[in-house]
Scaffold this motif. Structure first.
Motif, short mmCIF file in Angstrom:
data_model
loop_
_atom_site.label_atom_id
_atom_site.label_comp_id
_atom_site.label_asym_id
_atom_site.label_seq_id
_atom_site.Cartn_x
_atom_site.Cartn_y
_atom_site.Cartn_z
N GLY A 68 -35.52 -3.35 24.15
CA GLY A 68 -34.30 -3.39 23.49
C GLY A 68 -35.52 -3.44 22.21
O GLY A 68 -35.92 -2.59 21.62
N ARG A 69 -34.58 -3.84 20.42
CA ARG A 69 -33.85 -3.25 19.35
C ARG A 69 -34.84 -4.34 19.91
O ARG A 69 -34.91 -5.76 19.38
CB ARG A 69 -32.86 -3.32 18.38
N PRO A 70 -36.75 -3.46 18.66
CA PRO A 70 -37.03 -5.28 17.98
C PRO A 70 -36.78 -5.90 16.36
O PRO A 70 -35.94 -5.45 15.31
CB PRO A 70 -39.23 -4.02 17.28
N SER A 71 -36.97 -7.19 16.25
CA SER A 71 -36.99 -7.57 15.28
C SER A 71 -37.44 -6.71 13.94
O SER A 71 -38.77 -5.89 13.42
CB SER A 71 -37.82 -8.88 15.46
N ALA A 72 -36.59 -7.22 12.53
CA ALA A 72 -37.34 -6.89 11.48
C ALA A 72 -38.61 -7.19 10.84
O ALA A 72 -39.37 -8.02 11.32
CB ALA A 72 -36.31 -6.82 10.18
N ASP A 73 -39.66 -5.66 10.33
CA ASP A 73 -40.76 -6.41 10.22
C ASP A 73 -41.57 -5.66 9.00
O ASP A 73 -42.52 -5.41 8.48
CB ASP A 73 -41.81 -6.66 11.29
N THR B 124 -41.78 -6.15 5.99
CA THR B 124 -42.32 -6.70 4.30
C THR B 124 -44.13 -6.23 5.14
O THR B 124 -44.58 -6.60 3.88
CB THR B 124 -42.55 -7.86 4.97
N VAL B 125 -44.66 -5.77 6.39
CA VAL B 125 -45.93 -5.68 6.34
C VAL B 125 -46.37 -3.79 6.03
O VAL B 125 -47.02 -3.09 6.17
CB VAL B 125 -46.47 -5.33 7.76
N PHE B 126 -44.60 -3.50 6.05
CA PHE B 126 -45.36 -1.44 5.90
C PHE B 126 -44.59 -1.31 4.24
O PHE B 126 -44.00 -1.65 3.53
CB PHE B 126 -44.67 -0.59 6.87
N ASP B 127 -44.86 0.09 4.29
CA ASP B 127 -44.80 0.52 2.63
C ASP B 127 -43.53 1.76 3.55
O ASP B 127 -42.65 1.48 1.68
CB ASP B 127 -45.88 1.91 2.40
N HIS B 128 -42.96 2.52 4.49
CA HIS B 128 -41.99 2.82 4.40
C HIS B 128 -41.49 2.97 5.39
O HIS B 128 -42.02 2.78 6.70
CB HIS B 128 -42.20 4.31 4.12
N VAL B 129 -40.01 2.46 6.53
CA VAL B 129 -39.57 1.67 7.66
C VAL B 129 -38.35 2.99 7.56
O VAL B 129 -37.44 3.23 6.22
CB VAL B 129 -39.53 0.65 7.12
N VAL B 130 -38.44 4.17 8.71
CA VAL B 130 -36.91 4.85 9.19
C VAL B 130 -37.06 4.81 9.76
O VAL B 130 -37.64 4.93 10.67
CB VAL B 130 -37.20 5.80 8.37
N GLU B 131 -35.32 4.95 10.40
CA GLU B 131 -34.84 4.90 12.35
C GLU B 131 -33.99 6.37 12.53
O GLU B 131 -33.38 6.32 11.56
CB GLU B 131 -34.40 4.21 12.48
N GLY B 132 -34.02 7.12 13.55
CA GLY B 132 -33.49 7.88 14.01
C GLY B 132 -33.24 8.10 15.71
O GLY B 132 -34.05 7.44 15.90
N SER B 133 -32.34 9.01 15.91
CA SER B 133 -31.93 8.76 17.19
C SER B 133 -32.80 9.94 17.97
O SER B 133 -32.79 10.86 17.40
CB SER B 133 -30.64 9.03 17.74
N VAL B 134 -33.41 10.05 18.58
CA VAL B 134 -33.86 11.07 19.77
C VAL B 134 -33.49 11.25 21.39
O VAL B 134 -32.95 10.26 22.12
CB VAL B 134 -35.22 11.28 19.54
N LEU C 25 -34.85 1.56 6.23
CA LEU C 25 -34.65 0.95 5.83
C LEU C 25 -35.70 0.15 4.87
O LEU C 25 -35.48 -1.41 3.93
CB LEU C 25 -35.15 -0.25 7.28
N LYS C 26 -36.44 0.90 4.66
CA LYS C 26 -37.68 0.49 3.22
C LYS C 26 -38.14 2.25 2.36
O LYS C 26 -38.40 2.63 3.27
CB LYS C 26 -38.58 -0.45 3.88
N ARG C 27 -37.46 2.02 1.47
CA ARG C 27 -38.16 3.18 1.08
C ARG C 27 -39.49 3.04 0.04
O ARG C 27 -39.92 2.17 -1.12
CB ARG C 27 -37.16 3.84 0.21
N VAL D 71 -49.10 4.39 11.03
CA VAL D 71 -47.82 5.07 11.23
C VAL D 71 -48.15 4.32 12.53
O VAL D 71 -48.30 4.50 13.62
CB VAL D 71 -48.23 6.63 11.74
N GLN D 72 -46.71 2.83 12.50
CA GLN D 72 -46.38 2.66 13.99
C GLN D 72 -44.88 3.10 14.27
O GLN D 72 -43.62 3.21 13.58
CB GLN D 72 -45.58 1.34 13.00
N LEU D 73 -44.87 3.65 15.67
CA LEU D 73 -43.82 3.75 16.50
C LEU D 73 -43.05 3.22 17.66
O LEU D 73 -43.61 2.93 18.27
CB LEU D 73 -43.94 5.55 17.00
N GLN D 74 -41.78 2.69 17.29
CA GLN D 74 -41.19 1.55 17.95
C GLN D 74 -40.32 2.76 19.10
O GLN D 74 -38.99 2.86 17.99
CB GLN D 74 -41.31 0.04 17.49
#
Length: 153
Positions: free
Chosen positions: A58-63, A65-75, A148-150, A133-136
C-alpha cells in the motif's frame, strides 16, 4: 543503472509503448513522463545512477525530507511484471519485479541531485556523488501525476 539520455524506463512487461511523445515540456519539468503502461523517469545526469525498487502492499508514508525531487505517476501492469531499465539497455536482461496485475502507483524520489549535476559525467565514479533514485510501487487506482517536492536546479 545507466541513465542514458537522462532517463530510466519503468513499464509493463511486454509493453510496446513509445515514450518519446510522452516527454512534453511539462514532463521534463516534472521529471516523469507517463504513457499508460509505461513511465520514463528523468534524471539529472546522463551516466550511471543508483536505483532501488520497493514493491509495497500500500501507499508508503511520506519521506520527502530526505529527497530533492519526489513525483508520483500511475502505470498499468497487466502482466504482473514491472520492468525497470535504462532506456538503451537490452530489455531481455532488464530487472523485473512481480507486482499485482492492474494499476500501480509509482513514487519516484531522487536525491543527491546538486552534487551529481556539479560533477556531471564524473558523478558515477563514487557512490557518495551518484544520483540516487528510489522507486516505490504499490497497487492503487490511476490518478494524475503529482509532484510532491520539486527540485530547482
Amino acid at each position: 543503472m545507466f541513465a542514458d539520455y537522462h532517463q530510466l524506463h519503468v513499464f509493463d512487461d511486454g509493453s510496446l509503448t513509445d515514450l518519446g511523445d510522452a516527454w512534453t515540456d511539462q514532463a521534463v519539468l516534472d521529471g516523469l513522463a507517463v504513457a499508460g503502461d509505461a513511465l520514463a523517469v528523468g534524471t539529472e545526469v546522463n551516466v550511471s545512477v543508483t536505483v532501488t525498487v520497493e514493491v509495497l502492499p500500500g501507499r508508503p508514508s511520506a519521506d520527502e525530507t530526505v529527497f530533492d525531487h519526489v513525483v508520483e505517476g500511475s502505470v498499468e501492469v497487466r502482466s504482473g511484471r514491472l520492468v525497470v531499465m535504462g532506456c538503451t539497455d537490452f530489455e531481455p536482461d532488464a530487472a523485473r519485479f512481480t507486482v499485482p496485475g492492474g494499476w500501480m502507483r509509482v513514487r519516484v524520489a531522487r536525491a543527491n541531485l546538486a552534487e551529481a549535476r556539479r560533477l556531471d559525467i564524473d558523478s558515477d565514479e563514487d557512490p557518495a556523488t551518484m544520483e540516487r533514485v528510489q522507486l516505490q510501487v504499490w497497487p492503487e487506482a490511476p490518478s494524475d501525476l503529482a509532484v510532491l517536492k520539486r527540485w530547482q536546479h
